[in-house]
Design a protein around this motif. Structure first.
Motif, PDB file in Angstrom:
ATOM      1  N   GLU A  23      -1.086 -33.026  47.192  1.00  0.00           N
ATOM      2  CA  GLU A  23      -0.942 -32.758  45.753  1.00  0.00           C
ATOM      3  C   GLU A  23      -0.917 -31.205  45.388  1.00  0.00           C
ATOM      4  OE1 GLU A  23      -0.233 -35.123  43.257  1.00  0.00           O
ATOM      5  OE2 GLU A  23       0.181 -36.591  45.159  1.00  0.00           O
TER       6      GLU A  23
ATOM      7  N   THR B  69      -3.829 -26.119  33.865  1.00  0.00           N
ATOM      8  CA  THR B  69      -3.198 -27.020  33.023  1.00  0.00           C
ATOM      9  C   THR B  69      -3.059 -26.476  31.602  1.00  0.00           C
ATOM     10  OG1 THR B  69      -3.570 -28.937  34.462  1.00  0.00           O
ATOM     11  CG2 THR B  69      -2.955 -29.538  32.362  1.00  0.00           C
TER      12      THR B  69
ATOM     13  N   ILE C 299       3.166 -28.375  34.853  1.00  0.00           N
ATOM     14  CA  ILE C 299       1.921 -28.801  34.128  1.00  0.00           C
ATOM     15  C   ILE C 299       1.594 -30.043  34.376  1.00  0.00           C
ATOM     16  CG2 ILE C 299       1.249 -29.860  31.840  1.00  0.00           C
ATOM     17  CD1 ILE C 299       3.214 -27.542  30.619  1.00  0.00           C
ATOM     18  N   ASP C 300       2.443 -31.131  34.499  1.00  0.00           N
ATOM     19  CA  ASP C 300       2.125 -32.587  35.296  1.00  0.00           C
ATOM     20  C   ASP C 300       1.429 -32.526  36.537  1.00  0.00           C
ATOM     21  OD1 ASP C 300       2.377 -35.513  35.144  1.00  0.00           O
ATOM     22  OD2 ASP C 300       4.105 -35.324  36.758  1.00  0.00           O
ATOM     23  N   LYS C 301       1.823 -31.424  37.409  1.00  0.00           N
ATOM     24  CA  LYS C 301       1.264 -31.677  38.784  1.00  0.00           C
ATOM     25  C   LYS C 301      -0.199 -30.883  38.678  1.00  0.00           C
ATOM     26  CE  LYS C 301       4.701 -33.060  41.122  1.00  0.00           C
ATOM     27  NZ  LYS C 301       4.719 -34.597  41.505  1.00  0.00           N
TER      28      LYS C 301
ATOM     29  N   ARG D 122      -2.066 -31.265  36.225  1.00  0.00           N
ATOM     30  CA  ARG D 122      -2.867 -32.322  35.572  1.00  0.00           C
ATOM     31  C   ARG D 122      -3.175 -33.379  36.583  1.00  0.00           C
ATOM     32  NH1 ARG D 122       0.273 -33.701  31.108  1.00  0.00           N
ATOM     33  NH2 ARG D 122      -0.812 -32.128  29.913  1.00  0.00           N
ATOM     34  N   GLN D 123      -2.395 -33.638  37.517  1.00  0.00           N
ATOM     35  CA  GLN D 123      -2.433 -34.661  38.518  1.00  0.00           C
ATOM     36  C   GLN D 123      -3.595 -34.044  39.591  1.00  0.00           C
ATOM     37  OE1 GLN D 123       2.057 -35.425  39.498  1.00  0.00           O
ATOM     38  NE2 GLN D 123       0.988 -37.343  40.002  1.00  0.00           N
TER      39      GLN D 123
ATOM     40  N   PRO E 180       7.532 -28.239  32.607  1.00  0.00           N
ATOM     41  CA  PRO E 180       6.370 -29.304  32.229  1.00  0.00           C
ATOM     42  C   PRO E 180       6.325 -30.078  33.731  1.00  0.00           C
ATOM     43  CG  PRO E 180       8.539 -29.346  31.015  1.00  0.00           C
ATOM     44  CD  PRO E 180       8.545 -27.938  31.682  1.00  0.00           C
ATOM     45  N   ILE E 181       7.094 -29.840  34.643  1.00  0.00           N
ATOM     46  CA  ILE E 181       6.644 -30.404  36.184  1.00  0.00           C
ATOM     47  C   ILE E 181       5.437 -29.700  36.809  1.00  0.00           C
ATOM     48  CG2 ILE E 181       7.781 -30.605  38.421  1.00  0.00           C
ATOM     49  CD1 ILE E 181      10.486 -30.550  37.267  1.00  0.00           C
TER      50      ILE E 181
END
Length: 141
Positions: A121, A61, A93-95, A97-98, A90-91
């Protein structure tokens, strides 16, 4: 440990080839983690394993944020040149982070570990990361 995460590479001369290789190492690492997750209740499903994955995914991330948002870093310009990579970053990064948050939860409470959820995930992350990787493929001479 299962699913070894690559160390961050800092080449002296950033290039599309070195960026492509760097992201490719992370694609391979995430794929390896998704394929080697232990079954719930397995002796390998420990706080330490989940903390290891949390740390690796947190590093991913951070790396993606640095490469896509820190203008002074080596790869920022290369990523900004690719509209596709800019869009999917950004997608990814978000994934990432999740996934890091999910494994952080498992490291605190290993009994909550769900291999199906974790694998799903990681596969979403893998899809976004692979998409970004493909956009960054350098032109062949």
């Amino acid at each position: 440990m299962l699913g070894l995460y690559p160390p961050r590479q800092t080449p002296r001369q950033p290039s599309p080839v070195t960026l492509y290789k760097e992201i490719g190492r992370w694609v391979t690492a995430v794929k390896g983690v998704a394929e080697t997750l232990p079954e719930p209740g397995d002796s390998a499903a420990t706080k330490d394993l989940f903390a290891f994955h949390r740390d690796g995914l947190t590093e991913l991330t951070t790396l993606l944020i640095d490469y896509t948002q820190q203008q002074h870093l080596l790869y920022y310009t290369l990523i900004q040149r690719s509209n596709g990579a800019r869009t999917v970053a950004p997608i990814a990064i978000d994934k990432a982070r999740q996934c890091a948050k999910l494994f952080a939860g498992y490291s605190r409470k290993p009994k909550t570990y769900d291999k199906v959820d974790a694998t799903a995930e990681l596969r979403y992350l893998l899809a976004a990361l692979t998409n970004m990787w493909k956009w960054l493929k350098p032109p062949t001479p």
